[in-house]
Design a protein around this motif. Structure first.
Motif, PDB file in Angstrom:
ATOM      1  N   LYS A  96      -3.256  -2.451  15.406  1.00 45.23           N
ATOM      2  CA  LYS A  96      -3.926  -3.623  15.993  1.00 45.23           C
ATOM      3  C   LYS A  96      -3.028  -4.861  15.936  1.00 45.23           C
ATOM      4  O   LYS A  96      -2.911  -5.622  16.906  1.00 45.23           O
TER       5      LYS A  96
ATOM      6  N   GLY B  33      -8.084   8.532   4.018  1.00 44.80           N
ATOM      7  CA  GLY B  33      -8.911   7.468   4.584  1.00 44.80           C
ATOM      8  C   GLY B  33      -8.260   6.097   4.450  1.00 44.80           C
ATOM      9  O   GLY B  33      -8.232   5.310   5.410  1.00 44.80           O
ATOM     10  N   SER B  34      -7.733   5.799   3.261  1.00 44.90           N
ATOM     11  CA  SER B  34      -7.089   4.502   3.045  1.00 44.90           C
ATOM     12  C   SER B  34      -5.836   4.351   3.893  1.00 44.90           C
ATOM     13  O   SER B  34      -5.568   3.295   4.466  1.00 44.90           O
ATOM     14  N   ARG B  35      -5.067   5.427   3.977  1.00 48.52           N
ATOM     15  CA  ARG B  35      -3.834   5.358   4.774  1.00 48.52           C
ATOM     16  C   ARG B  35      -4.146   5.179   6.253  1.00 48.52           C
ATOM     17  O   ARG B  35      -3.443   4.441   6.958  1.00 48.52           O
ATOM     18  N   LYS B  36      -5.185   5.836   6.728  1.00 49.60           N
ATOM     19  CA  LYS B  36      -5.566   5.665   8.126  1.00 49.60           C
ATOM     20  C   LYS B  36      -6.007   4.226   8.382  1.00 49.60           C
ATOM     21  O   LYS B  36      -5.715   3.646   9.440  1.00 49.60           O
ATOM     22  N   ALA B  37      -6.734   3.646   7.421  1.00 51.01           N
ATOM     23  CA  ALA B  37      -7.182   2.259   7.572  1.00 51.01           C
ATOM     24  C   ALA B  37      -5.987   1.315   7.702  1.00 51.01           C
ATOM     25  O   ALA B  37      -5.978   0.392   8.533  1.00 51.01           O
ATOM     26  N   VAL B  38      -4.956   1.544   6.895  1.00 46.73           N
ATOM     27  CA  VAL B  38      -3.745   0.724   6.978  1.00 46.73           C
ATOM     28  C   VAL B  38      -3.066   0.924   8.333  1.00 46.73           C
ATOM     29  O   VAL B  38      -2.638  -0.042   8.976  1.00 46.73           O
ATOM     30  N   ASP B  39      -2.978   2.184   8.784  1.00 46.86           N
ATOM     31  CA  ASP B  39      -2.357   2.460  10.088  1.00 46.86           C
ATOM     32  C   ASP B  39      -3.109   1.749  11.204  1.00 46.86           C
ATOM     33  O   ASP B  39      -2.491   1.219  12.149  1.00 46.86           O
ATOM     34  N   ASP B  40      -4.436   1.727  11.111  1.00 45.51           N
ATOM     35  CA  ASP B  40      -5.239   1.049  12.141  1.00 45.51           C
ATOM     36  C   ASP B  40      -4.951  -0.453  12.167  1.00 45.51           C
ATOM     37  O   ASP B  40      -4.887  -1.069  13.238  1.00 45.51           O
ATOM     38  N   VAL B  41      -4.777  -1.038  10.996  1.00 49.12           N
ATOM     39  CA  VAL B  41      -4.434  -2.463  10.920  1.00 49.12           C
ATOM     40  C   VAL B  41      -3.074  -2.709  11.572  1.00 49.12           C
ATOM     41  O   VAL B  41      -2.897  -3.658  12.344  1.00 49.12           O
TER      42      VAL B  41
ATOM     43  N   TYR C  21      -1.785   3.727  -2.032  1.00 49.63           N
ATOM     44  CA  TYR C  21      -2.839   4.529  -1.383  1.00 49.63           C
ATOM     45  C   TYR C  21      -2.368   5.964  -1.194  1.00 49.63           C
ATOM     46  O   TYR C  21      -1.354   6.220  -0.552  1.00 49.63           O
TER      47      TYR C  21
ATOM     48  N   THR D  17       0.815  -1.223   0.000  1.00 47.46           N
ATOM     49  CA  THR D  17       0.000   0.000   0.000  1.00 47.46           C
ATOM     50  C   THR D  17       0.843   1.266   0.000  1.00 47.46           C
ATOM     51  O   THR D  17       0.325   2.357  -0.238  1.00 47.46           O
TER      52      THR D  17
END
Length: 347
Positions: A36, A25-33, A21, A17
């Motif tokens: 976690k 929004g997409s980058r934040k989603a990756v950061d959240d993954v 990306y 990514t």
């Protein structure tokens, strides 16, 4: 349980990514993954290894945004995993990789620089032990200090935002500065000298008089070609009256103003300009003028070449940068008279 096969696939997917990306929004989603998954040591180890390898392989070809993303991921790694306790021996490699990224990002636009600093400040604020770990890497020499000026600057900038923190670490930074800049065996880069600006701006008279000044004078006598530029950065950055030290420093710098090398002549003039600008004592300025006059008068031997004479007269010109006051109206006739005699003698 996470199988190693799944961890490997997930890590590969995350890094795919990096250059794909480009929306928030997409980058934040990756950061959240990443955040976690970092709670699991299996992922943390694989992610850390891939992160460092990616930085090392692509350090010369990274874009600003790619470099910033990797830098942010490195901060997530330290913030949300047990990396330091589990892989302490790998910390030096990670910090050096971060330093490469910082060098890339600090060349970019101001908003990226601010965001980058914010990530590090958050990292250091969250845990005092984290800052201590970085300092240990510096003090123990586990990473080459010449390669990490931007990291040193960011760390010092952080301490400046907290007076208690600055006082705690000031002596340690002063020790590092003396070792890698003023006492260096090879000429430090200008970037390395400027990395210590947050420290130099807060030096006390005691620090300067007892630690900095004796070493500066000794090195300017012994290896002026190594420290001349660094001394120029130092004197330009300190916030203090230099009247009591001006003539002592001038005496060892002035010979460089008639050196055959253009760069050394210009560097010496930068030092003299800072000395004069930060000397408020009329006696100090008059003493500086006397030192230059004696050299032009031949007290240290005849000045043979025109570039030497021009260099020394240029040094005299730099002394005119001293703060203007009533005293100078009485000093100017003697300076003018001397210069007229110089011009007459030179034909």
């Amino acid at each position: 349980q996470l199988s190693m096969e799944f961890v490997s696939l997930l890590v590969d997917l995350v890094f795919q990514t990096l250059h794909i990306y480009d929306d928030r929004g997409s980058r934040k989603a990756v950061d959240d993954v990443i955040v976690k998954a970092l709670s699991r040591d299996e992922f943390m180890k694989s992610f850390a290894g891939t992160l460092v390898q990616t930085i090392e392989k692509q350090s010369k070809f990274l874009s600003l945004t790619g470099g910033y993303r990797l830098l942010k991921w490195s901060c997530l790694l330290l913030n949300y995993s047990s990396f330091i306790s589990v892989a302490k021996n790998a910390m030096s490699r990670l910090v050096l990789a971060q330093a490469y990224l910082l060098h890339v990002v600090m060349e970019g636009p101001s908003h990226l620089i601010r965001s980058c600093k914010k990530s590090f400040f958050h990292l250091f604020t969250k845990s005092s032990d984290m800052y201590k770990t970085y300092m240990e890497e510096l003090r123990e020499g586990r990473i080459p200090t010449r390669d990490i000026p931007d990291l040193i600057y960011v760390m010092l900038d952080f301490t400046n935002s907290n007076p208690d923190s600055f006082e705690k670490w000031k002596d340690a930074y002063l020790e590092i500065y003396v070792k890698v800049v003023l006492n260096a065996k090879e000429k430090p880069t200008k970037g390395l000298s400027e990395a210590f600006l947050p420290l130099l701006a807060h030096l006390s008279q005691e620090d300067f008089k007892n630690t900095i000044l004796p070493l500066c004078i000794r090195m300017l006598k012994r290896n002026p070609e190594i420290v001349l530029e660094s001394v120029g950065v130092l004197l330009k950055s300190v916030n203090m009256d230099l009247s009591r030290y001006a003539n002592d420093i001038l005496a060892v710098v002035l010979p460089q103003s008639k050196h055959a090398d253009d760069a050394r002549r210009l560097a010496s003039l930068t030092v003299i300009q800072s000395l004069s600008k930060k000397s408020t004592s009329p006696d100090a300025v008059e003493a500086m003028f006397g030192t230059v006059r004696s050299v032009l008068g031949g007290s240290e031997g005849r000045i043979t070449f025109p570039y030497q004479r021009v260099g020394v007269i240029s040094a005299l010109k730099e002394i005119t940068n001293a703060p203007i006051g009533k005293y100078f109206s009485s000093l100017s006739p003697s300076v003018s008279g001397f210069l007229l005699s110089c011009y007459t003698d030179d034909g």
